[in-house]
Design a protein around this motif. Structure first.
Motif, PDB file in Angstrom:
ATOM      1  N   PHE A  13       0.849  -1.196   0.000  1.00 12.44           N
ATOM      2  CA  PHE A  13       0.000   0.000   0.000  1.00 12.44           C
ATOM      3  C   PHE A  13       0.880   1.239   0.000  1.00 12.44           C
ATOM      4  O   PHE A  13       1.811   1.344   0.787  1.00 12.44           O
ATOM      5  CB  PHE A  13      -0.916  -0.016   1.232  1.00 12.44           C
ATOM      6  N   PHE A  14       0.570   2.174  -0.879  1.00 10.75           N
ATOM      7  CA  PHE A  14       1.336   3.411  -0.994  1.00 10.75           C
ATOM      8  C   PHE A  14       0.433   4.587  -0.659  1.00 10.75           C
ATOM      9  O   PHE A  14      -0.647   4.736  -1.228  1.00 10.75           O
ATOM     10  CB  PHE A  14       1.901   3.563  -2.408  1.00 10.75           C
ATOM     11  N   SER A  15       0.871   5.400   0.275  1.00 11.76           N
ATOM     12  CA  SER A  15       0.119   6.576   0.695  1.00 11.76           C
ATOM     13  C   SER A  15       0.685   7.811   0.023  1.00 11.76           C
ATOM     14  O   SER A  15       1.898   7.981  -0.068  1.00 11.76           O
ATOM     15  CB  SER A  15       0.224   6.730   2.220  1.00 11.76           C
ATOM     16  N   PHE A  16      -0.193   8.690  -0.430  1.00 14.87           N
ATOM     17  CA  PHE A  16       0.227   9.930  -1.063  1.00 14.87           C
ATOM     18  C   PHE A  16      -0.112  11.146  -0.214  1.00 14.87           C
ATOM     19  O   PHE A  16      -0.103  12.273  -0.708  1.00 14.87           O
ATOM     20  CB  PHE A  16      -0.386  10.041  -2.466  1.00 14.87           C
ATOM     21  N   THR A  17      -0.416  10.922   1.066  1.00  8.89           N
ATOM     22  CA  THR A  17      -0.620  12.048   1.965  1.00  8.89           C
ATOM     23  C   THR A  17       0.737  12.647   2.307  1.00  8.89           C
ATOM     24  O   THR A  17       1.763  11.973   2.235  1.00  8.89           O
ATOM     25  CB  THR A  17      -1.362  11.611   3.247  1.00  8.89           C
ATOM     26  N   GLU A  18       0.748  13.923   2.668  1.00  6.44           N
ATOM     27  CA  GLU A  18       2.024  14.594   2.959  1.00  6.44           C
ATOM     28  C   GLU A  18       2.804  13.845   4.029  1.00  6.44           C
ATOM     29  O   GLU A  18       3.978  13.556   3.882  1.00  6.44           O
ATOM     30  CB  GLU A  18       1.764  16.038   3.381  1.00  6.44           C
ATOM     31  N   ASN A  19       2.155  13.535   5.130  1.00  6.72           N
ATOM     32  CA  ASN A  19       2.721  12.636   6.133  1.00  6.72           C
ATOM     33  C   ASN A  19       2.082  11.283   5.842  1.00  6.72           C
ATOM     34  O   ASN A  19       0.887  11.092   6.075  1.00  6.72           O
ATOM     35  CB  ASN A  19       2.393  13.120   7.543  1.00  6.72           C
ATOM     36  N   GLN A  20       2.854  10.335   5.341  1.00  5.32           N
ATOM     37  CA  GLN A  20       2.282   9.092   4.812  1.00  5.32           C
ATOM     38  C   GLN A  20       1.410   8.329   5.797  1.00  5.32           C
ATOM     39  O   GLN A  20       0.412   7.734   5.403  1.00  5.32           O
ATOM     40  CB  GLN A  20       3.388   8.196   4.273  1.00  5.32           C
ATOM     41  N   GLU A  21       1.749   8.322   7.074  1.00  8.86           N
ATOM     42  CA  GLU A  21       0.946   7.582   8.056  1.00  8.86           C
ATOM     43  C   GLU A  21      -0.424   8.208   8.304  1.00  8.86           C
ATOM     44  O   GLU A  21      -1.329   7.550   8.817  1.00  8.86           O
ATOM     45  CB  GLU A  21       1.692   7.469   9.383  1.00  8.86           C
ATOM     46  N   THR A  22      -0.598   9.457   7.929  1.00  9.98           N
ATOM     47  CA  THR A  22      -1.869  10.146   8.153  1.00  9.98           C
ATOM     48  C   THR A  22      -3.030   9.426   7.487  1.00  9.98           C
ATOM     49  O   THR A  22      -4.155   9.490   7.969  1.00  9.98           O
ATOM     50  CB  THR A  22      -1.784  11.600   7.651  1.00  9.98           C
ATOM     51  N   ILE A  23      -2.773   8.728   6.399  1.00  4.53           N
ATOM     52  CA  ILE A  23      -3.849   8.029   5.691  1.00  4.53           C
ATOM     53  C   ILE A  23      -4.601   7.072   6.619  1.00  4.53           C
ATOM     54  O   ILE A  23      -5.784   6.819   6.448  1.00  4.53           O
ATOM     55  CB  ILE A  23      -3.320   7.290   4.430  1.00  4.53           C
ATOM     56  N   PHE A  24      -3.920   6.581   7.649  1.00  2.56           N
ATOM     57  CA  PHE A  24      -4.553   5.629   8.558  1.00  2.56           C
ATOM     58  C   PHE A  24      -5.427   6.310   9.614  1.00  2.56           C
ATOM     59  O   PHE A  24      -6.000   5.639  10.468  1.00  2.56           O
ATOM     60  CB  PHE A  24      -3.492   4.733   9.202  1.00  2.56           C
ATOM     61  N   SER A  25      -5.562   7.615   9.541  1.00  2.00           N
ATOM     62  CA  SER A  25      -6.493   8.314  10.425  1.00  2.00           C
ATOM     63  C   SER A  25      -7.743   8.763   9.673  1.00  2.00           C
ATOM     64  O   SER A  25      -8.637   9.350  10.251  1.00  2.00           O
ATOM     65  CB  SER A  25      -5.804   9.514  11.091  1.00  2.00           C
ATOM     66  N   TYR A  26      -7.792   8.496   8.366  1.00  2.00           N
ATOM     67  CA  TYR A  26      -8.947   8.870   7.543  1.00  2.00           C
ATOM     68  C   TYR A  26      -9.762   7.625   7.213  1.00  2.00           C
ATOM     69  O   TYR A  26      -9.420   6.879   6.309  1.00  2.00           O
ATOM     70  CB  TYR A  26      -8.492   9.527   6.234  1.00  2.00           C
TER      71      TYR A  26
END
Length: 160
Positions: A13-26
Motif C-alpha cells: 500500500f502506498f500513501s500519497f498524503t504529505e505525512n504518509q501515516e496520516t492516511i490511517f487516520s482517515y
C-alpha cells in the motif's frame, strides 16, 4: 493498493498524503469496484520499507488479496483538515486551466508529481486536433507559479 505481499492476504500500500501515516487516520476508505463504491475495513497495517502493507478484513490468503491489487483507495474530502486561506489540496489543482503571465493558454492540469526537489504540474494541451502535448512545469511558488485561483480553476505561471 499494490501487489500481494506474502501468503496471508497482505497487500502493498502506498500513501500519497504529505505525512504518509496520516492516511490511517482517515476512515472509512472507499474503492470503486465493478462501478460500485465499496467500503474497505482495515484489519491491520505495518510500515514496510518506504511504503506500507495492509490487511483488509476477511482477506485471509493470497488468492483473495489478488482481487484487490491495482485498486485506488478514496476517502471523503470532509475528513480532511480545513485549510487556511490561499491553501489547497493537490486534488483542487487538477483540472485547473494554466496560463502564462502573457495570458497564453498552456493547457489543463492533469496530474501532479512529487520529487525530492519540488512538485511538478503535468499540463495537457491539445494544440492541434488529435494531437496532444504534455508539459511539465515545476511548482515553485512565486518564482514560476505566480497565482493559483482555486475558485476559478486558473493557475498563472512564468513559463513559455
Amino acid at each position: 493498493m499494490g501487489r500481494v505481499y506474502g501468503i496471508l492476504g497482505w497487500l502493498n500500500f502506498f500513501s500519497f498524503t504529505e505525512n504518509q501515516e496520516t492516511i490511517f487516520s482517515y476512515f472509512p476508505w472507499f474503492i470503486l469496484k465493478n462501478k460500485k463504491w465499496e467500503i474497505i475495513k482495515l484489519k491491520n497495517w505495518k510500515q514496510h520499507n518506504n511504503h506500507f502493507i495492509i490487511q483488509i478484513n476477511n482477506i485471509t490468503n493470497r488468492s483473495l488479496a489478488s482481487k484487490w491489487t491495482n485498486t485506488e483507495v478514496f476517502i471523503s474530502s470532509n475528513q480532511l483538515p480545513k485549510l487556511d486561506q490561499n491553501e489547497y489540496y493537490w486534488n483542487d489543482i487538477i483540472q485547473c486551466k494554466v496560463f502564462n503571465i502573457t495570458n497564453k493558454y498552456l493547457g489543463i492540469v492533469i496530474n501532479l508529481i512529487s520529487n525530492k526537489y519540488n512538485d511538478i504540474l503535468v499540463i495537457k494541451n491539445e494544440f492541434k486536433k488529435n494531437h496532444t502535448k504534455k508539459t511539465m512545469i515545476p511548482f515553485i511558488n512565486k518564482k514560476i507559479v505566480t497565482n493559483v485561483d482555486i475558485k476559478n480553476k486558473i493557475i498563472t505561471v512564468k513559463w513559455n
